[in-house]
Design a protein around this motif. Structure first.
Motif, short mmCIF file in Angstrom:
data_model
loop_
_atom_site.label_atom_id
_atom_site.label_comp_id
_atom_site.label_asym_id
_atom_site.label_seq_id
_atom_site.Cartn_x
_atom_site.Cartn_y
_atom_site.Cartn_z
N PRO A 77 0.84 -1.21 0.00
CA PRO A 77 0.00 0.00 0.00
C PRO A 77 0.87 1.25 0.00
O PRO A 77 1.96 1.27 0.58
CB PRO A 77 -0.80 -0.12 1.31
N ARG A 133 -8.14 -6.64 6.46
CA ARG A 133 -7.08 -6.36 5.47
C ARG A 133 -6.78 -4.86 5.43
O ARG A 133 -5.62 -4.44 5.42
CB ARG A 133 -7.52 -6.87 4.10
N GLN A 134 -7.82 -4.05 5.41
CA GLN A 134 -7.63 -2.60 5.37
C GLN A 134 -6.94 -2.09 6.63
O GLN A 134 -6.05 -1.23 6.57
CB GLN A 134 -8.98 -1.89 5.19
N GLU A 140 -3.26 -2.88 6.47
CA GLU A 140 -2.56 -1.99 5.54
C GLU A 140 -2.30 -0.62 6.18
O GLU A 140 -1.22 -0.06 6.06
CB GLU A 140 -3.38 -1.81 4.26
#
Length: 331
Positions: A258, A305-306, A309
């Protein structure tokens, strides 16, 4: 600094990682050479030559792509792949075998992951608490590597969680089910195809002589390409196909890192890091909850997941915000 400044520096780091991985194998580097020979992975392998090629301080000898590949396949080492992928701004994680994923195995992996995250948190906290510059670029690099590898391992757990998520297509890798010779061919064939499609460019940029580029049309000859030249091809490969083929052949998958868009939540770095620690604790609790339930939804998977990141971005940004005292050996 998340990448190395030149192919030569990248290559040096990769040679060190490959050698260290071999030394951790049973019988060390000699054990790796003898396993490769016993399984007849490389025709007429000369043990002494292989060991010389593997030694980072031997400037006149260089690992070939096929030697590097078999070393990784025999040892199962991840760190060399981390070194390769990080330079290309990619995460790497092994593709899980759905039949081998069990809740007990996930609990064990999660417990280990939790301990490793805690250790990295303590390292970052100690650096921020000192409020002093890193003693060298290498010191900062070491901590950044810990953060990067933590992120890769967290993504690995998410992929395993994904295998027990209803109505979600799992990552598959039929290539991994093939024998070593076919999987290596998958990698070297990609090199051959790249050489064919970019032959004029490779010759014009003086990366390889014309006769060498011509020989690379053969996948078998591509396996004899030096590891240094393979990294140069990776640098030229803007589409990422060569890295993808290497990882697929070894049972791994890559994901883009990211971008670093995170901003500190407070003017005081310690306060910002306290917020980060709390968020990490919340994420760990969510993963633990999913394991306790035995079920995780698609939305939960995306949210975790976010969060991972964002936490990665935050840790890297905080580390990069501290200065470095440059030593005489570091420009």
């Amino acid at each position: 600094m998340l990448t190395w400044r030149s192919v030569e520096e990248w290559y040096g780091q990769l040679c060190n990682a490959a050698h260290a991985s071999a030394q951790q194998f049973e019988g060390k580097s000699v054990g790796v050479a003898r396993r490769i020979a016993a399984e007849q992975r490389i025709r007429n392998l000369n043990e002494r030559t292989f060991l010389n090629n593997l030694t980072p301080t031997t400037g006149s000898h260089h690992l070939r792509l096929e030697e590097f590949w078999h070393l990784l396949d025999v040892t199962g080492a991840k760190h060399p792949l981390h070194v390769v992928a990080r330079q290309r701004s990619q995460l790497v994680a092994p593709v899980p075998d759905p039949e081998a994923v069990s809740m007990s195995a996930l609990f064990g992996a999660f417990s280990l992951r939790k301990r490793e995250i805690t250790e990295t948190q303590e390292l970052v906290y100690s650096v921020l608490e000192r409020k002093q510059p890193f003693s060298s670029i290498a010191a900062r690099e070491s901590l950044l590597r810990e953060v990067y590898e933590d992120f890769c391992e967290s993504i690995s757990i998410l992929l395993k969680l994904q295998t027990i998520t209803p109505n979600l297509k799992n990552v598959e890798s039929r290539i991994w089910q093939q024998n070593a010779a076919m999987r290596l061919y998958h990698c070297t064939q990609a090199v051959s195809e790249f050489a064919v499609h970019h032959s004029n460019e490779l010759i014009h940029d003086s990366l390889l002589p014309a006769n060498r580029v011509q020989r690379l049309r053969s996948p078998e000859e591509s396996g004899r390409l030096s590891l240094r030249h393979f990294l140069q091809l990776l640098e030229k490969d803007s589409g990422g196909r060569l890295l993808e083929a290497l990882l697929e052949s070894l049972g791994f998958k890559s994901y883009p890192l990211p971008p670093l868009t995170w901003q500190p939540t407070h003017s005081n770095l310690m306060d910002s890091y306290s917020d980060l620690e709390q968020r990490q604790a919340d994420t760990i609790s969510r993963i633990r909850g999913a394991l306790d339930d035995g079920v995780i939804t698609v939305d939960e998977l995306k949210d975790i997941r976010q969060e991972l990141e964002e936490e990665y971005q935050a840790e890297v940004t905080l580390i990069m915000s501290l200065p470095v005292i440059h030593s005489m050996s570091e420009p």
